[in-house]
Design a protein around this motif. Structure first.
Motif, short mmCIF file in Angstrom:
data_model
loop_
_atom_site.label_atom_id
_atom_site.label_comp_id
_atom_site.label_asym_id
_atom_site.label_seq_id
_atom_site.Cartn_x
_atom_site.Cartn_y
_atom_site.Cartn_z
N ARG A 163 -25.00 38.68 -43.13
CA ARG A 163 -24.06 38.29 -42.09
C ARG A 163 -23.53 39.51 -41.34
O ARG A 163 -23.54 39.55 -40.11
CB ARG A 163 -22.91 37.51 -42.71
N ASN B 172 -20.27 35.99 -37.33
CA ASN B 172 -21.20 34.93 -37.70
C ASN B 172 -22.56 35.25 -37.10
O ASN B 172 -22.77 35.16 -35.94
CB ASN B 172 -20.67 33.59 -37.19
N ASN C 164 -15.44 26.32 -44.90
CA ASN C 164 -15.85 27.52 -44.18
C ASN C 164 -16.32 27.20 -42.77
O ASN C 164 -15.96 27.89 -41.82
CB ASN C 164 -16.97 28.24 -44.95
N LEU C 165 -17.10 26.12 -42.63
CA LEU C 165 -17.56 25.74 -41.30
C LEU C 165 -16.40 25.33 -40.42
O LEU C 165 -16.30 25.70 -39.25
CB LEU C 165 -18.55 24.57 -41.40
N SER D 252 -20.67 30.32 -48.84
CA SER D 252 -19.63 29.36 -49.21
C SER D 252 -19.74 28.90 -50.65
O SER D 252 -18.72 28.74 -51.32
CB SER D 252 -19.70 28.14 -48.30
N ASN E 151 -14.50 28.37 -39.36
CA ASN E 151 -15.19 29.08 -38.28
C ASN E 151 -15.01 28.38 -36.95
O ASN E 151 -14.77 29.02 -35.92
CB ASN E 151 -16.69 29.18 -38.58
N MET F 89 -24.52 30.89 -44.19
CA MET F 89 -23.29 30.08 -44.26
C MET F 89 -23.22 29.37 -45.60
O MET F 89 -22.17 29.37 -46.28
CB MET F 89 -23.34 29.06 -43.12
N ARG G 100 -26.27 41.38 -39.32
CA ARG G 100 -26.65 40.64 -38.13
C ARG G 100 -25.59 40.78 -37.05
O ARG G 100 -25.87 41.07 -35.89
CB ARG G 100 -26.85 39.16 -38.47
#
Lengths: 320, 515
Positions: free
Chosen positions: A201, B515, B496-497, A141, B500, A137, A204
């Protein structure tokens, strides 16, 4: 399938033609940069422009431009940048740098990314997975230039492992010499973080979905070990999505990264593009626009076609 | 299988035992005791349970507030530049004695440099050396000191050329506020010394007074500096009428000279920290330090963030609207309309964004301004993704029975599109709109970093501009680049979080899709 590919390629050329035409007209509508007087005869430059057809209607110029490319493979000459040198030659000179850096980068990223993705999927919902997912993550980003600054500050400046800027050809001798390789490492690293995270990502996500499939249960029931079941059944199916991504990456190495090339002073295509904009060399700008558009179009086709080649279930050309 | 002739022995129930369940009351369903939850209410419940998304959302709000409030309340502006407080380090008054975030910088100084810094502290009363770590003698016999130097105090003194009126005003201010700003001129008037703002800090006797002097002092027997001010027998030489005088002035009828008349006015030597306060009305202090132009990074960051937010939010909302309408029309009508519109959006999607941005800058930046032309560039191709999503949703839902029913009942196309089908795609496109924000912020910073958009002429700045400012100072003053880089990293991660979390909340079926 062949019919589909031909259709896509024809459509690609149509799109390319439309985009090229629009860009050409828009560029020609811009005022030409003033003739620089220093050390040059203005009349000579004006005469050259006249000869190149700069004073004729735009559509005539466009016709000449396309004709020159198609008939003589003549992309024009630099006006502000590399004055008088052929654009195609310069681009071919710059391309190897971009390709080399990006090639190193994906050779590093793909195995690492897929490996981490497989590991995370197998450890799903354990702390290893949580750690990898969190890092993914973050790395997806954070913009690539932030890594570039960090790499430059810590690895190049504080630790002094690598030079701050990529070596030039005259310093390093050859594009594949050790010195060149070492000087490219910072750029390669900065490029790789995001790509690694992207591959991790997707791998997975795909693999953990595949692992829950009924046929995985069947494979285990008929007596395969876990490793066998994963490598023979799960990974193959996960690759249906990942392989096209890899193909796309490989086409993308031609384009490279504008900002990383700029930061590390790599004399590649991206840098040429930025320079051509900054000094208003429209011939270079036009040629590079076509180049970048073409890369985007081709990688789109390659990704779509490779889906069909890898997975026969995906029928191409069928009605959506 | 049923058995025949079953003799079930049912005891006879007397008739009076039977009674009607209800007779007067009307039968109806029981009312729902709980409140019904709307789609967004439901989404909100799901969103709330996602800790990281909530944290990210709060962070975004904090950064947004930072961007809105700071430029309004800050002492500094983007156009504020100070030629002397260049590349000073971050300082927070609360961390005065903390050993970090105090504007101090560790540096190795030669003996001459050490004395030079010491002299500034002695003359102005504000020590330029915060801490002395150690000193050592190297192989050649030269002494070096490891010091923590106050990057603010080390500016010390500067020469200023004032007009007669400014000179008078400054003297009046001195008298009124009881501060010493104008200090006596130095007797060594050479320029281009190695140190000290054209030699303004050399108030003491130098071993070597030629140009290029390192500033090594002549010390008296106690190790103190020997003042070397310009003197005369006239206490008010060059019109110095202020009553503020430094200690030691006027001894034995020798008066220090505080100013020098030149063609345009007066040349004076000022304590720059005090002079700065006199000019600007606040003491110099840069929370995040200053860059090589002497701009306040804290304020610039907020202004840059404001531009990023403004651009990103406008792009997201415009793309939302265009994408929704375009995608709806495509998806609802299908057929030839769809095909033509798809081709148009295909072509647009294939134009490299850099090319669009550059062409818009070259054509429009002079006419409508840099920021609007950037906005146009983002909008021109940005909606394609949203439109494609809406179109897919329309293809999924337009054949459903409830849509046919509504059509049979005479609903118009517009009503079918917006009332019946479109709400199905709302979750998807809200998510995709939010997800475009980090991309816009990144592209904008990249374009300004590469100088394709050029904000130098305006009173704006952008995070990319700040990054490119700091690039050349990465090894010497990493703080210039560090703060914008950290800021944009946090911003991107948060968006981004948040995106999501929003996707999981609005489209529960897609939870954790990639994710």
């Amino acid at each position: 399938m062949t019919k589909y590919i031909i259709k896509r390629i024809l459509l690609m050329f149509l799109t390319l033609f439309i985009i090229t035409t629009m860009c050409f007209v828009l560029i020609k509508l811009l005022p030409l940069p003033a003739v620089r007087e220093m050390g040059r005869d203005i009349n000579l430059v004006l005469a050259k422009r006249e000869k190149m057809g700069y004073n004729r209607p735009i559509m005539v110029q466009y016709f000449l431009y396309v004709k020159n490319i198609l008939v003589d493979w003549d992309w024009g000459v630099g006006e502000q940048l590399y004055e008088g040198l052929g654009i195609w030659d310069i681009m071919m000179q710059k391309l190897p740098y971009t390709v080399t850096v990006n090639l190193y980068s994906i050779l590093l990223s793909i195995p690492l990314g897929i490996g981490l993705g497989i590991y995370a999927a197998l450890k799903k919902n354990k702390w290893q997975d949580a750690l990898i997912s969190t890092l993914v993550m973050v790395f997806i980003s954070v913009p690539s230039y932030v890594y570039a600054f960090l790499v430059q500050y810590f690895l190049c400046f504080k630790l002094g492992w690598f030079p701050l800027q990529a070596a030039s050809l005259s310093q390093a001798g050859s594009l594949f010499s050790t010195k060149m390789f070492v000087s490219m490492i910072p750029a390669v690293l900065s490029l790789s973080f995001g790509v690694i995270a992207g591959f991790t990502r997707y791998t997975r996500a795909e693999l953990s979905e595949v692992l829950t499939g009924d046929y995985m249960l069947l494979a285990r029931t008929k007596g395969l070990t876990k490793a066998q079941a994963i490598s023979r059944h799960a990974l193959r199916n996960a690759m249906v999505v990942i392989l096209p991504m890899i193909m796309g990456e490989f086409i993308g190495i031609l384009g490279g990264s504008l900002i990383i090339e700029n930061i590390f002073g790599i004399p590649g295509i991206g840098n040429l593009y930025i320079n051509s904009i900054n000094v208003r060399d429209y011939n270079f700008f036009m040629a590079l626009t076509i180049f970048y558009t073409l890369i985007g179009l081709v990688s789109g086709i390659v990704i779509d076609v490779s889906y069909g080649l890898i997975d026969p279930r995906i029928r191409m050309g069928s009605k959506k | 299988m049923m058995e025949k002739n079953v003799n079930v022995n049912i005891p006879a129930i007397p008739q009076e035992k039977f009674q009607f369940v209800q007779r007067e009351e009307r039968i109806h369903d029981e009312r729902l005791k709980t409140k019904s939850i709307s789609y967004f209410g439901d989404a909100w419940i799901r969103f709330r349970s996602n800790k990281s998304a909530v944290v990210a959302f709060s962070l975004i709000l904090v950064l947004l507030l930072f961007a809105i409030i700071v430029p309004e309340v800050s002492d500094y502006t983007v156009s504020f530049r100070d030629g002397y407080y260049k590349t000073v380090l971050p300082r927070n008054p609360l961390f005065k004695n903390a050993g970090f975030w105090d504007g101090g910088q560790r540096s190795k100084q030669s003996e001459a440099g050490y004395q030079y810094l010491r002299s500034i502290g002695q003359e102005s009363g504000v020590p330029a050396i915060m801490k002395e770590y150690d000193s050592f003698v190297d192989a050649t016999g030269a002494t070096f000191h490891n010091l923590r130097v106050d990057t603010y105090a080390q500016v010390g003194y500067t020469y200023q050329n004032l007009s007669a009126a400014e000179y008078q005003a400054l003297m009046d201010y001195q008298d009124a506020n009881n501060v010493q700003i104008i200090y006596p001129l130095s007797a060594t008037q050479n320029k281009n010394f190695v140190r000290g703002n054209d030699g303004a800090n050399f108030w003491y006797k130098l071993q070597d007074e030629t140009q290029g002097s390192t500033g090594a002092p002549v010390l008296d027997e106690n190790g103190d500096f020997i003042p070397n001010y310009l003197t005369s027998d006239d206490p008010q030489k060059a019109g110095y009428t202020s009553r503020m005088r430094i200690a030691g002035d006027g001894e034995n009828g020798v008066w220090y000279t505080y100013a020098q008349k030149n063609q345009t006015g007066y040349k004076v030597r000022v304590n720059y920290a005090e002079y700065f306060y006199y000019k600007n009305g606040f003491t110099p202090g840069f929370l995040f330090g200053s860059n090589q132009h002497g701009q306040d990074i804290f304020t610039c960051l907020a202004v840059g963030a404001r531009l990023s937010f403004l651009l990103a939010i406008s792009v997201a909302s415009i793309n939302f609207i265009i994408g929704a309408v375009y995608g709806s029309v495509e998806g609802y009508y299908g057929g030839a309309v769809d095909m033509i519109m798809e081709r148009i959006s295909d072509v647009l999607a294939d134009v490299p964004f850099m090319v669009v941005a550059t062409l818009f800058q070259l054509h429009l930046a002079d006419k409508v301004g840099v920021v609007p032309s950037l906005l146009f560039a983002f909008v021109l191709t940005g909606w394609v993704g949203t439109a494609a999503r809406v179109r897919t949703q329309f293809y999924r839902f337009k054949g459903h029975e409830y849509v046919l029913a509504a059509r049979t009942l005479g609903a118009s196309d517009r009503r079918l599109i917006f009332k019946h089908i479109f709400p199905n795609s709302l979750g998807t496109i809200v998510t995709s709109a939010v997800m475009t924000i980090p991309g816009v912020i990144f592209s904008e910073s990249m374009l300004s970093y590469l100088h394709i958009i050029n904000l130098d002429a305006s009173s704006l700045t952008s995070i990319g501009t700040m990054l490119s400012n700091g690039q050349g100072y990465l090894s010497t003053y990493p703080h210039i680049i560090m703060f914008p880089a950290i800021f944009i990293a946090i911003l991107e991660i948060s968006f981004n979080l948040f995106g999501n979390g929003l996707r999981d909340a609005l489209n529960p079926s897609l939870r954790g899709a990639d994710n």
